[in-house]
Design an enzyme around this catalytic site. Structure first.
Site, PDB file in Angstrom:
ATOM      1  N   GLU A 166       0.809  -1.233   0.000  1.00 38.38           N
ATOM      2  CA  GLU A 166       0.000   0.000   0.000  1.00 38.38           C
ATOM      3  C   GLU A 166       0.835   1.272   0.000  1.00 38.38           C
ATOM      4  O   GLU A 166       0.643   2.152   0.849  1.00 38.38           O
ATOM      5  CB  GLU A 166      -0.954  -0.007   1.203  1.00 38.38           C
ATOM      6  CG  GLU A 166      -1.853  -1.230   1.241  1.00 38.38           C
ATOM      7  CD  GLU A 166      -2.817  -1.218   2.421  1.00 38.38           C
ATOM      8  OE1 GLU A 166      -2.711  -0.341   3.295  1.00 38.38           O
ATOM      9  OE2 GLU A 166      -3.693  -2.110   2.463  1.00 38.38           O
ATOM     10  N   ASN A 212       2.260  -5.306  -3.006  1.00 43.30           N
ATOM     11  CA  ASN A 212       0.878  -5.661  -2.677  1.00 43.30           C
ATOM     12  C   ASN A 212       0.040  -4.396  -2.456  1.00 43.30           C
ATOM     13  O   ASN A 212       0.493  -3.478  -1.758  1.00 43.30           O
ATOM     14  CB  ASN A 212       0.917  -6.493  -1.372  1.00 43.30           C
ATOM     15  CG  ASN A 212      -0.365  -7.211  -1.059  1.00 43.30           C
ATOM     16  OD1 ASN A 212      -0.937  -7.874  -1.929  1.00 43.30           O
ATOM     17  ND2 ASN A 212      -0.829  -7.089   0.179  1.00 43.30           N
ATOM     18  N   HIS A 253      -9.934  -6.624  -1.821  1.00 44.00           N
ATOM     19  CA  HIS A 253     -10.981  -6.261  -0.853  1.00 44.00           C
ATOM     20  C   HIS A 253     -12.086  -5.550  -1.634  1.00 44.00           C
ATOM     21  O   HIS A 253     -11.941  -4.397  -2.018  1.00 44.00           O
ATOM     22  CB  HIS A 253     -10.428  -5.309   0.215  1.00 44.00           C
ATOM     23  CG  HIS A 253      -9.428  -5.962   1.124  1.00 44.00           C
ATOM     24  ND1 HIS A 253      -9.770  -6.976   1.993  1.00 44.00           N
ATOM     25  CD2 HIS A 253      -8.109  -5.735   1.308  1.00 44.00           C
ATOM     26  CE1 HIS A 253      -8.696  -7.350   2.673  1.00 44.00           C
ATOM     27  NE2 HIS A 253      -7.669  -6.622   2.275  1.00 44.00           N
ATOM     28  N   GLU A 284      -5.750 -10.996  -0.520  1.00 45.02           N
ATOM     29  CA  GLU A 284      -6.572 -10.686   0.673  1.00 45.02           C
ATOM     30  C   GLU A 284      -8.056 -10.623   0.304  1.00 45.02           C
ATOM     31  O   GLU A 284      -8.770  -9.719   0.749  1.00 45.02           O
ATOM     32  CB  GLU A 284      -6.142  -9.336   1.279  1.00 45.02           C
ATOM     33  CG  GLU A 284      -4.664  -9.246   1.612  1.00 45.02           C
ATOM     34  CD  GLU A 284      -4.264  -7.934   2.293  1.00 45.02           C
ATOM     35  OE1 GLU A 284      -5.154  -7.188   2.751  1.00 45.02           O
ATOM     36  OE2 GLU A 284      -3.052  -7.667   2.355  1.00 45.02           O
ATOM     37  N   ASP A 286     -11.828 -10.520   0.071  1.00 43.99           N
ATOM     38  CA  ASP A 286     -13.105 -10.601   0.779  1.00 43.99           C
ATOM     39  C   ASP A 286     -14.059  -9.633   0.104  1.00 43.99           C
ATOM     40  O   ASP A 286     -13.621  -8.737  -0.610  1.00 43.99           O
ATOM     41  CB  ASP A 286     -12.983 -10.387   2.306  1.00 43.99           C
ATOM     42  CG  ASP A 286     -12.345  -9.092   2.743  1.00 43.99           C
ATOM     43  OD1 ASP A 286     -12.175  -8.178   1.899  1.00 43.99           O
ATOM     44  OD2 ASP A 286     -12.026  -8.970   3.943  1.00 43.99           O
TER      45      ASP A 286
END
Ligand code: XIL
Length: 388
Positions: A166, A212, A253, A284, A286
């Site tokens: 990030e 990432n 996400h 990651e 979701d």
């Protein structure tokens, strides 16, 4: 003679079985023993992972699913700097080591998360920088020492490292032009990224090193506020300078309230990075939903479309990954709504329902969607990934 006939008939039967696949008396294929996500993904050489919370691992149901369904694990928090070195010079390795051992026992790979990130840093570090007791030169040395110490400790045990996480701004920041932001860029300037990857490579030459980030699903207009375009160019330039960035990690996400993507848009992004010679991973995944009053009251009119949209989005990312042979793994950020970061993190408005299993460890529609993607996928469009 009778024996010969029997042998011939048996041989013929065998040929029939081999050419058509076995079919039982009722015409259905026999039940395949292991239909776990990891078993179904193995046919594609795809690794299916999950983030693991150390506390939750104490629950037998959590532990069973973590073991049976997933071929890779990621420490949800235990490898973050604040967890590893809460007091300067004093390391707390035990929780991180525990998951490494768990993975080894269960024949699982480990995605190491995370070496350089602006969040979950120890306060001694951020306060020291803020009050001037840690100089910029010392900060750079501390980062080098951190990366070297952690990567060397787990050398040979980590498949992928999320080296930098990030690093870029978002289009809703000011200015909206994407730029490097946060603690590391502010204090060390842009060169910390190349440094971090070089230090990590030196400490473990075999781990695959990843950049990432979130909101990386699809290119936008390829203008100054397009985050995917910014990261793509950043990585392209760094690699051209010989910086050892092997992998593109797309966190994944997503939220059902947003305009989402289709598998081909997402594949196009993975293709762009693999055309640079890189591997990729969803790291990651979701898909959260807003917990309206209706959802909280159990109104199926409100719940069902959310579960469906969530399932669809899980599926889109997996299909894109299956369509690109350099996409090595698909990791979910927790697998049960019982232990998901979403309800604690996204509170205004409240969000939830973001994972594959409900709070009682029952698989949701999302689980069955990705399971069916793994079953249905195959040549010519889906080919097994080369082993890495
Ligand atoms: C989250 C964890 O899930 C939470 O338990 C913690 O409180 C905050 O961090 N992007 C990342 C992850 O790279 O490390 C974050 O994990 C979620 C967003």
């Amino acid at each position: 003679m009778r024996r010969l006939v029997v042998i011939a008939a048996t041989a013929l039967g065998l040929v029939a079985v081999l050419s058509q696949g076995p079919v039982s008396a009722n015409g259905r294929p026999p039940a395949v023993q292991d239909q776990s996500l990891k078993a179904l993904a193995a046919r594609h050489n795809l690794v299916i992972g999950t983030a693991i919370s150390n506390d939750a691992l104490a629950e037998p149901q959590y532990k069973a699913i973590a073991t049976q369904q997933f071929s890779s694990v990621t420490h949800e928090n235990a490898m973050k700097w604040e967890s590893l070195e809460p007091t300067r010079g004093t390391y707390n390795w035990a929780p991180a080591d525990a998951l490494i051992d768990f993975a080894r026992k269960n024949n699982q790979k480990v995605r190491g998360h995370v070496l350089v990130w602006h969040n979950q840093l120890p306060t001694w570090l951020t306060e020291g920088v803020a009050n001037g007791t840690i100089s910029k030169t010392e900060l750079r040395d501390l980062l080098k020492k951190h990366i070297t110490t952690v990567v060397k400790r787990y050398k040979g045990k980590i498949w992928h490292w999320d080296v930098v996480n990030e690093a870029a701004s978002d289009p809703w920041d000011t200015p909206s032009e994407i730029h490097l932001k946060g603690f590391w860029a502010q204090n060390l300037g842009p060169t910390y990224i190349a440094d971090a990857f070089r230090w990590a490579r030196a400490a473990d030459p075999h781990a695959l090193l990843f950049y990432n980030d979130y909101n990386m699903e699809a290119f936008g207009d390829r203008g100054p506020s397009d985050k995917v375009w910014f990261i793509y160019n950043l990585i392209k330039n760094l690699r051209a300078q010989g910086v050892p960035i092997d992998g593109f990690g797309s966190q994944g996400h997503l939220g059902t309230q947003y305009g989402n993507f289709d598998a081909f848009q997402v594949k196009e992004t993975l293709d762009a990075f693999s055309d640079l010679g890189m591997v990729s991973a969803f790291t990651e995944v979701d898909v959260r939903s807003q917990m309206t009053a209706g959802v909280q009251a159990g109104d199926t009119n409100e719940i069902n479309p959310r579960l469906q949209a969530s399932a669809h989005n899980f599926s889109v990312l997996l299909q894109a990954c299956l369509l690109n042979r350099h996409c090595l793994s698909y990791t979910v950020w927790g697998f049960t709504d019982k232990h998901s970061w979403v309800p604690t993190w996204f509170t205004n408005p409240p969000e939830g329902l973001a994972t594959l299993y409900d709070e009682n460890y029952q698989p949701k529609r999302a689980y069955n969607s990705i399971k069916s993607d793994l079953i249905f996928a195959g040549p010519p469009h889906v080919q097994p990934r080369p082993r890495r």
